[in-house]
Design a protein around this motif. Structure first.
Motif, mmCIF file in Angstrom:
data_model
loop_
_atom_site.group_PDB
_atom_site.id
_atom_site.type_symbol
_atom_site.label_atom_id
_atom_site.label_comp_id
_atom_site.label_asym_id
_atom_site.label_seq_id
_atom_site.Cartn_x
_atom_site.Cartn_y
_atom_site.Cartn_z
ATOM 1 N N PHE A 112 8.649 2.231 0.787
ATOM 2 C CA PHE A 112 9.008 3.257 -0.193
ATOM 3 C C PHE A 112 10.313 2.902 -0.894
ATOM 4 C CE2 PHE A 112 11.119 4.641 3.692
ATOM 5 C CZ PHE A 112 12.363 5.095 3.259
ATOM 6 N N GLU A 113 11.244 2.237 -0.182
ATOM 7 C CA GLU A 113 12.488 1.805 -0.810
ATOM 8 C C GLU A 113 12.226 0.739 -1.864
ATOM 9 O OE1 GLU A 113 15.978 1.646 2.267
ATOM 10 O OE2 GLU A 113 14.170 0.861 3.243
ATOM 11 N N VAL A 114 11.361 -0.214 -1.508
ATOM 12 C CA VAL A 114 11.051 -1.316 -2.424
ATOM 13 C C VAL A 114 10.384 -0.788 -3.687
ATOM 14 C CG1 VAL A 114 9.640 -3.381 -2.721
ATOM 15 C CG2 VAL A 114 10.948 -3.053 -0.607
ATOM 16 N N GLU A 115 9.393 0.080 -3.524
ATOM 17 C CA GLU A 115 8.688 0.600 -4.694
ATOM 18 C C GLU A 115 9.629 1.371 -5.613
ATOM 19 O OE1 GLU A 115 4.874 3.419 -5.925
ATOM 20 O OE2 GLU A 115 5.131 2.777 -3.834
ATOM 21 N N GLU A 116 10.470 2.208 -5.038
ATOM 22 C CA GLU A 116 11.401 2.981 -5.852
ATOM 23 C C GLU A 116 12.357 2.069 -6.622
ATOM 24 O OE1 GLU A 116 13.403 5.552 -3.163
ATOM 25 O OE2 GLU A 116 11.674 6.887 -2.852
ATOM 26 N N ARG A 156 2.995 -1.996 -7.047
ATOM 27 C CA ARG A 156 2.835 -0.608 -7.482
ATOM 28 C C ARG A 156 4.006 -0.175 -8.367
ATOM 29 N NH1 ARG A 156 -0.115 3.437 -5.213
ATOM 30 N NH2 ARG A 156 1.735 4.768 -5.133
ATOM 31 N N GLY A 157 5.188 -0.725 -8.070
ATOM 32 C CA GLY A 157 6.365 -0.379 -8.850
ATOM 33 C C GLY A 157 6.466 -1.102 -10.178
ATOM 34 N N GLY A 158 5.615 -2.116 -10.386
ATOM 35 C CA GLY A 158 5.610 -2.806 -11.678
ATOM 36 C C GLY A 158 5.753 -4.308 -11.625
ATOM 37 N N ALA A 159 5.922 -4.896 -10.451
ATOM 38 C CA ALA A 159 6.012 -6.352 -10.356
ATOM 39 C C ALA A 159 4.684 -6.984 -10.740
ATOM 40 C CB ALA A 159 6.399 -6.774 -8.939
ATOM 41 N N THR A 160 4.748 -8.109 -11.434
ATOM 42 C CA THR A 160 3.533 -8.794 -11.863
ATOM 43 C C THR A 160 3.433 -10.209 -11.318
ATOM 44 O OG1 THR A 160 4.612 -9.506 -13.914
ATOM 45 C CG2 THR A 160 3.358 -7.443 -13.984
ATOM 46 N N GLN A 161 4.359 -10.599 -10.464
ATOM 47 C CA GLN A 161 4.288 -11.901 -9.797
ATOM 48 C C GLN A 161 4.635 -11.710 -8.327
ATOM 49 O OE1 GLN A 161 5.128 -15.936 -11.437
ATOM 50 N NE2 GLN A 161 7.089 -15.695 -10.402
ATOM 51 N N VAL A 162 3.817 -12.283 -7.439
ATOM 52 C CA VAL A 162 4.049 -12.155 -6.001
ATOM 53 C C VAL A 162 4.334 -13.530 -5.418
ATOM 54 C CG1 VAL A 162 2.736 -10.034 -5.672
ATOM 55 C CG2 VAL A 162 1.539 -12.229 -5.570
ATOM 56 N N VAL A 176 12.006 -1.233 -7.404
ATOM 57 C CA VAL A 176 11.319 -2.038 -8.418
ATOM 58 C C VAL A 176 10.962 -1.181 -9.624
ATOM 59 C CG1 VAL A 176 9.254 -3.401 -8.915
ATOM 60 C CG2 VAL A 176 10.453 -3.703 -6.738
ATOM 61 N N ARG A 177 10.516 0.019 -9.380
ATOM 62 C CA ARG A 177 10.161 0.914 -10.494
ATOM 63 C C ARG A 177 11.384 1.188 -11.371
ATOM 64 N NH1 ARG A 177 5.598 3.511 -10.814
ATOM 65 N NH2 ARG A 177 5.222 3.363 -8.555
ATOM 66 N N LYS A 202 -8.402 -4.402 -2.267
ATOM 67 C CA LYS A 202 -7.959 -3.028 -2.021
ATOM 68 C C LYS A 202 -7.391 -2.354 -3.263
ATOM 69 C CE LYS A 202 -8.832 -3.406 2.398
ATOM 70 N NZ LYS A 202 -9.918 -2.633 3.035
ATOM 71 N N MET A 203 -6.732 -3.140 -4.119
ATOM 72 C CA MET A 203 -6.061 -2.546 -5.268
ATOM 73 C C MET A 203 -6.753 -2.843 -6.597
ATOM 74 S SD MET A 203 -2.096 -3.216 -4.002
ATOM 75 C CE MET A 203 -1.341 -2.381 -5.397
#
Length: 530
Positions: free
Chosen positions: A187-191, A225-231, A193-194, A257-258
């Motif tokens: 939840f910290e990472v998503e917040e 989920r927060g908006g990253a487009t490269q993993v 990155v968003r 899954k996504m």
């Protein structure tokens, strides 16, 4: 509507090799590049050019490879404090290696800047901006790895964002936010990155996670989920400390899954094979309970589960095993069943169905051999010979009467001395003729190789074109110590083809001999093909 595409960035050859106990040869690294390229990885990070002779040679040789999809990235740092980008030796090495993508890491945590770099916050911003701009001006696609970003953002969000802004404004193609310590939660990472994506709506962001809290994969998905487009990640999650985000699991989760596009459904069916291939080259095992690609990922025991699987597999299998190239082990062997075996055999030049082979018998034989310690994932040569035996096509090129190995060591000057000498004598038969030869080398396997080649060269001059390029030893039951069963894998090339062979025994020399014989026998088979 087409699914949103997520770019894949593999750092197995750099961050992965920093895993304790993993050392990749030059040949290993090039082989992994070829496999990752065929799988559909977008960017493959090769290492630090200029840091060691192996990586220098790697970038020279990978440039000559005929890659069909992947782009190679060189990894380095921003210019040093007080040094202009165009005068920095590290950046010069990055350009000299010729890689089309350059990834540079820079500090984004104010405490790191002041305590580790021992410079000012303003100078660090200058280092980031000038380095990115210099590389972009030289025609490189630049990825900026924002080191310790999540710690930096938590401590001083304004400065962490300023670092990102410096890279974005200088022309970075992607800013990959690094969860370097591995301690953040999803939840910290998503917040975070968003928030970063909102601050720079026109920029492209990636994510690089470590697994110290067991959340690397979850954090990577949260970042998307927060908006990253490269993993970013490594095959099987290998890396420093407890490892990196497992790119195999990330890719499967994103696709299955996504509903996002990475390598595509067809390549995803090669996921298990890729996982096993890289593990073997790293001299590791894929953990049995590894998600998607482990041997137990779709294994079912008797009773309720077994009966339910036959009627309603979705009850105990969250995805189809075939989607990731794995199999339901209740029905087939670890080689993913008859379809995979038939396809693999065709790739080796054998049509088992047309030849009327008992495919189940072949699978049973492979399963029994795997239980005894054999692995055929990186041993096409040994697998090809096994198939020839089942088809009645195998005719031994030579037969062993006996071999003997002597190691002679004398008083030396310490642990690093290299004055030991091995001598091997082999007695073999080729047809009705008997040959005896003695070979010498620094090691016993090299001596056996030399002796065997000397013995069969008059009958098979083709062995002169065959070269042993890699040799690995693995203890299969470490609890038994020196009495453990040993698996030896050998990689051989004739300059055109490269193949692996495997031998298993309680005696490492015998295991080596068996792998060596398979290597030369299969090489002779290839040489005899029209």
């Amino acid at each position: 509507m087409a699914a949103r595409r997520i770019s894949t960035y593999d750092t197995t050859l750099r961050d992965g090799e920093q895993c304790e106990g993993v050392t990749l040869s030059l040949e290993d690294k090039l082989a992994i590049v070829a496999r990752l390229d065929a799988f559909g990885i977008d960017v493959i990070e090769g290492g630090y050019p200029g840091s060691n002779p192996k990586d220098v040679t790697f970038f020279q040789q990978v440039a000559a490879m005929d890659l069909h999809h992947a782009r190679i990235a060189a990894f380095g740092s921003t210019c040093k404090k007080g040094v202009a980008a165009d005068a920095d030796a590290g950046l010069a090495d990055l350009l000299a290696c010729g890689a089309p993508v350059v990834t540079i890491v820079g500090k984004t945590w104010d405490a790191q800047v002041e305590r580790a770099l021992q410079t000012t916050l303003e100078e660090n911003l200058r280092m980031i901006a000038d380095s990115v701009a210099y590389l972009v001006a030289a025609g490189r696609e630049v990825v900026f790895d924002a080191e310790h970003f999540f710690d930096g953002y938590a401590a001083n969000p304004a400065y962490a964002l300023a670092c990102v802004g410096a890279a974005v404004e200088a022309g970075a193609a992607s800013v990959d936010l690094c969860e370097t310590n591995g301690g953040r939660l999803p939840f910290e990472v998503e917040e975070t990155v968003r928030a970063v994506c909102a601050a720079f709506p026109d920029a492209r962001f990636g994510i690089h996670c470590h697994n110290d809290s067991g959340c690397a994969v979850a954090n990577t998905l949260a970042a998307v989920r927060g908006g990253a487009t490269q993993v970013q990640g490594t095959v099987n999650g290998i890396g420093e400390r407890v490892g990196n985000a497992d790119l195999c699991t990330v890719i499967a989760d994103l696709e299955l899954k996504m509903g996002l596009d990475t390598v595509g459904a067809h390549s995803l069916t090669q996921l298990t094979s890729l996982s096993q291939y890289v593990a073997e080259l790293c001299n590791l095992s894929v953990p049995t309970h590894h998600p998607y690609t482990g041997a137990s990922a779709f294994a079912h025991k008797g009773g309720l589960h077994a009966s339910a699987i036959a009627r309603f597999p979705e009850a105990y299998e969250h995805v189809s095993p075939a989607a990731v190239g794995n199999s339901n082990r209740m029905l087939v062997s670890e080689l993913a069943g008859k379809a995979s075996l038939l396809a693999k055999a065709r790739g080796l030049g054998f049509d088992l169905e047309a030849a009327g082979a008992d495919v189940q018998a072949v699978l049973d034989d492979i399963k029994a051999r795997e239980a005894a310690g054999f692995t055929y994932e990186v041993a096409d040569g040994s697998l090809g010979l096994l198939l020839m035996r089942h088809l009645g096509l195998y005719r031994p090129s030579f037969t062993l009467e006996s071999f003997r190995v002597i190691v002679d060591d004398r008083e030396d000057t310490g642990a690093l001395a290299k004055d030991a000498l091995s001598e091997a004598t082999v007695k073999i038969h080729v047809g009705e003729e008997r040959f005896v030869a003695t070979g010498e080398s620094t090691g016993p396997v090299g001596a056996l190789d030399a002796a065997l080649r000397m013995a069969i060269a008059p009958s098979y001059p083709q062995v002169g074109a065959m070269e042993l390029i890699d040799y690995k030893v693995r203890l299969l039951d470490e609890s038994q110590g020196t009495d453990a069963i040993t698996r030896v894998t050998i990689t051989t090339t004739n300059g055109h083809d490269t193949w692996g062979s495997v031998g298993v025994s309680e005696n490492v020399i015998e295991a080596s001999w068996n792998a060596l014989v398979d290597a030369l026998e299969y090489g002779l088979h290839l040489a005899a093909r029209p």
